[in-house]
Design an enzyme around this catalytic site. Sequence first.
Site, PDB file in Angstrom:
ATOM      1  CB  CYS A  31      28.985  -5.839  10.011  1.00 17.46           C
ATOM      2  SG  CYS A  31      29.622  -5.627   8.409  1.00 17.46           S
ATOM      3  CG  HIS A  47      45.072  -3.583   4.309  1.00 20.35           C
ATOM      4  ND1 HIS A  47      44.714  -4.194   3.107  1.00 20.35           N
ATOM      5  CD2 HIS A  47      44.262  -3.426   5.155  1.00 20.35           C
ATOM      6  CE1 HIS A  47      43.281  -4.083   3.134  1.00 20.35           C
ATOM      7  NE2 HIS A  47      43.184  -3.625   4.398  1.00 20.35           N
ATOM      8  CB  CYS A  83      28.331  -1.778  10.241  1.00 22.37           C
ATOM      9  SG  CYS A  83      30.236  -2.556  10.333  1.00 22.37           S
ATOM     10  CG  HIS A  86      43.963   0.017   1.857  1.00 21.51           C
ATOM     11  ND1 HIS A  86      44.435  -0.482   3.106  1.00 21.51           N
ATOM     12  CD2 HIS A  86      42.486  -0.060   2.020  1.00 21.51           C
ATOM     13  CE1 HIS A  86      43.439  -0.407   4.051  1.00 21.51           C
ATOM     14  NE2 HIS A  86      42.220  -0.242   3.295  1.00 21.51           N
ATOM     15  CB  CYS A  95      30.356  -0.952   6.563  1.00 24.28           C
ATOM     16  SG  CYS A  95      30.669  -2.618   6.481  1.00 24.28           S
ATOM     17  CE  LYS A  97      47.219  -3.188   8.694  1.00 19.92           C
ATOM     18  NZ  LYS A  97      48.275  -3.423   9.458  1.00 19.92           N
ATOM     19  CE  LYS A 142      37.188  -5.849   2.349  1.00 18.80           C
ATOM     20  NZ  LYS A 142      37.333  -5.010   3.433  1.00 18.80           N
ATOM     21  CG  HIS A 181      34.031  -4.878   9.024  1.00 22.26           C
ATOM     22  ND1 HIS A 181      32.879  -4.063   8.330  1.00 22.26           N
ATOM     23  CD2 HIS A 181      35.012  -4.577   8.534  1.00 22.26           C
ATOM     24  CE1 HIS A 181      33.716  -3.261   7.511  1.00 22.26           C
ATOM     25  NE2 HIS A 181      34.993  -3.547   7.482  1.00 22.26           N
TER      26      HIS A 181
HETATM   27  N1  MSP Z   1      36.637   5.429   2.797  1.00 21.50           N
HETATM   28  C1  MSP Z   1      35.947   4.486   2.097  1.00 21.50           C
HETATM   29  C2  MSP Z   1      35.868   4.657   0.467  1.00 21.50           C
HETATM   30  C3  MSP Z   1      35.045   5.803   0.349  1.00 21.50           C
HETATM   31  S1  MSP Z   1      35.228   6.277  -1.446  1.00 21.50           S
HETATM   32  C4  MSP Z   1      34.440   7.461  -1.650  1.00 21.50           C
HETATM   33  C5  MSP Z   1      36.471   2.799   2.485  1.00 21.50           C
HETATM   34  N2  MSP Z   1      37.852   3.056   2.696  1.00 21.50           N
HETATM   35  S2  MSP Z   1      38.621   1.894   2.829  1.00 21.50           S
HETATM   36  O1  MSP Z   1      39.885   2.157   3.469  1.00 21.50           O
HETATM   37  O2  MSP Z   1      38.038   0.878   3.722  1.00 21.50           O
HETATM   38  O3  MSP Z   1      39.072   1.155   1.603  1.00 21.50           O
HETATM   39  C6  MSP Z   1      38.028   0.268   0.931  1.00 21.50           C
HETATM   40  C7  MSP Z   1      38.724   0.145  -0.364  1.00 21.50           C
HETATM   41  O4  MSP Z   1      40.284  -0.645  -0.109  1.00 21.50           O
HETATM   42  C8  MSP Z   1      37.924  -1.136  -1.176  1.00 21.50           C
HETATM   43  O5  MSP Z   1      36.951  -0.799  -1.761  1.00 21.50           O
HETATM   44  C9  MSP Z   1      39.359  -1.686  -1.925  1.00 21.50           C
HETATM   45  O6  MSP Z   1      39.360  -0.909  -3.096  1.00 21.50           O
HETATM   46  C10 MSP Z   1      40.418  -1.646  -1.049  1.00 21.50           C
HETATM   47  N3  MSP Z   1      40.513  -2.909  -0.393  1.00 21.50           N
HETATM   48  C11 MSP Z   1      40.459  -3.103   1.175  1.00 21.50           C
HETATM   49  N4  MSP Z   1      40.334  -4.544   1.508  1.00 21.50           N
HETATM   50  C12 MSP Z   1      40.818  -5.286   0.426  1.00 21.50           C
HETATM   51  C13 MSP Z   1      40.834  -6.510   0.314  1.00 21.50           C
HETATM   52  N5  MSP Z   1      40.924  -7.333   1.214  1.00 21.50           N
HETATM   53  N6  MSP Z   1      41.109  -6.838  -1.097  1.00 21.50           N
HETATM   54  C14 MSP Z   1      40.808  -6.037  -1.979  1.00 21.50           C
HETATM   55  N7  MSP Z   1      40.668  -4.518  -1.931  1.00 21.50           N
HETATM   56  C15 MSP Z   1      40.648  -4.063  -0.665  1.00 21.50           C
HETATM   57  O7  MSP Z   1      35.916   1.881   2.054  1.00 21.50           O
END
Ligand code: MSP
Length: 616
Positions: free
Chosen positions: A232, A98, A207, A101, A210, A390, A387, A235
């Site tokens: 959590c 999304h 969680c 990311h 997370c 998904k 935040k 979430h």
């Molecule tokens: N797999 C772990 C990260 C491991 S790194 C060694 C993870 N993955 S995740 O798919 O959940 O991605 C998290 C990252 O996506 C966040 O840290 C951020 O960089 C980005 N984001 C996810 N949702 C977000 C928002 N709503 N806003 C901004 N960034 C966001 O955690």
Amino acid sequence: MRVKASFLTQTGNSCLSGCVCEEAGCVCEERGRSPRGGGGSAERRGGGTRWGRGGGGNRWCAVGNLARVTEPAPKTEAAPSKAFYLTTPIYYVNDVPHIGHAYTTVAGDVLTRWHRQRGEKVWFLTGTDEHGEKVLRSAEAHGVTPQQWADRLVEEEWRPVWRSLDIANDDFIRTTEERHTVRVQAFLQGLYDAGDIYEGLYEGPYCVNCEEFKLPGELLDGTGDYAGQKVCPIHGRPVEQLSETNYFFRLSKYADTLLAHYKEHPDAVEPESARNEVLQFIRQGLQDLSISRSSFDWGIKVPWDDTQVVYVWFDALLNYATAVGLEAPDAAGNAMFEQTWPADVHLVGKDILRFHAVIWPAMLLAAGIALPRKVFAHGWLLVGGEKMSKTKLTGIAPAQITDHFGSDAFRYYFLRAIQFGQDGSFSWEDMSARYTSELANGFGNLAARVTAMTEKYFDGVLPEPTDVGSAEQAIADTAERIVTAADLAVRALDFSTGLAAIWELVGALNGYLSEQAPWKVAKDIEEPAAKARVATILYTAAEGLRVLAVMLGPFLPRATAHLWTALGAGAHLGPLDAQPLADAGRWGQLPPGARLTKGESLFPRLADPADVVAPA
Ligand code: MSP
């Protein structure tokens, strides 16, 4: 654990943790011993130096760090320069990407393109996090194996989304790749052998979203469907109670060392709010961390106990080092590690700050590996004040935006509208307004006007500026100033200030054209004075566009590539991405005689702004 001579020296002469050193409080048996001397055994393997525990030389000290252990190996040639190394988080493949990311990855792409444009060697890593319960459950829900699920998501969703956003990563790591899994096992074995891992019972909340063990105090009381349960805080979903025999990493041991490190390196965690959060968290005292799971098997097997798999975060964090050669079996991998590590910036969302600024550096300290130079935690994209995610069904796919506005506008908007490091609410109306005023009317229209007038009055051949006065000098001065200002801001990850500085030149050029009104002067174009005036105005504006193309290349790779072509600059100056950023403000580089063409509109006006509403 393999330790490279040259990267150890990158920590400088100061010992981070107080080992092998003259610093007070160190109980390391190497204390005071000269590097490589006194019976320490260094077993050479594949070009790297592996410090063993046997043979009378235990390089694993009580506080776990190996700084100032050794001197660089004598080199016959100048060592290749270290790359500016930037990483994004590796994203879970439980679901599709999304815009949250994409926000992180675009920021990383802009910053690495910027450093490349400065002429630096750069390495930009992204990838996917494929193990763990969350991915396993997604796969099960779709009736496929986790590997099939990960393969499908990576090929059909994650790689394509980065292509669609023009992400120029140098590598893409998947945690299910063998180059990663065997290196994680080697790393873990090193910590185990050094006594930093022990067996114990984990009982407490977890969680799955997370993939994190929670402290009871962090949890919130559920409401609605979850009333009576603990949820959590990120979430809003209930946590699960775990009770497992696991292996634990002695995280608690590294609290003081981490505090000392962050005191010595105030910019190692940014922004300030993130640094404060990390310091406060560490000061509360750290608990040892469960780093294996036994209730499912979708993960990397613990090398000495195949009933356990490595905890997904322990596995995932290591990607930053395994991808660039940590524990590589060959000289090429070792050389890569020397030229890349430590990471210059780990870019993360603030949700995963503690993993990166507490657990990850402690793992590195335990292994005697230099710490990353900076962890930068940006804010969240919010939808409805929360935040976007998904899990909460608020995720917006990047294509919903790029299909309408294009990928450059996506890249621009989020970095311009939101102060990097703070939360920001996404709004279709704001995106549409900025697209129209800043990209289409501000920048795109400027380029269209200048190229069209050059075609009209000079058959597309850039004329010589023979009538330069104070108005032209003011533009040249602005160009020079904004290059410096934008460079300072972008390198500090202050993208919106950087873009604002660049837009000063956009504004100055538009103002200059309005004031000079070349279309009015051109009414007398047959007269030499008028012709000289129009020529000077168009040259000045075209040269200003050249500066903009270079400065905006990292942000708007497509539009600036078109602009470079429209300015006919490539034939004289070479490719856009080869233009040194530091030199961009030097006035007069676009030569008279360059062939300008109007070309397609850089940012076409939106057909119907009313279309721009959030899809249901
Ligand atoms: N797999 C772990 C990260 C491991 S790194 C060694 C993870 N993955 S995740 O798919 O959940 O991605 C998290 C990252 O996506 C966040 O840290 C951020 O960089 C980005 N984001 C996810 N949702 C977000 C928002 N709503 N806003 C901004 N960034 C966001 O955690």
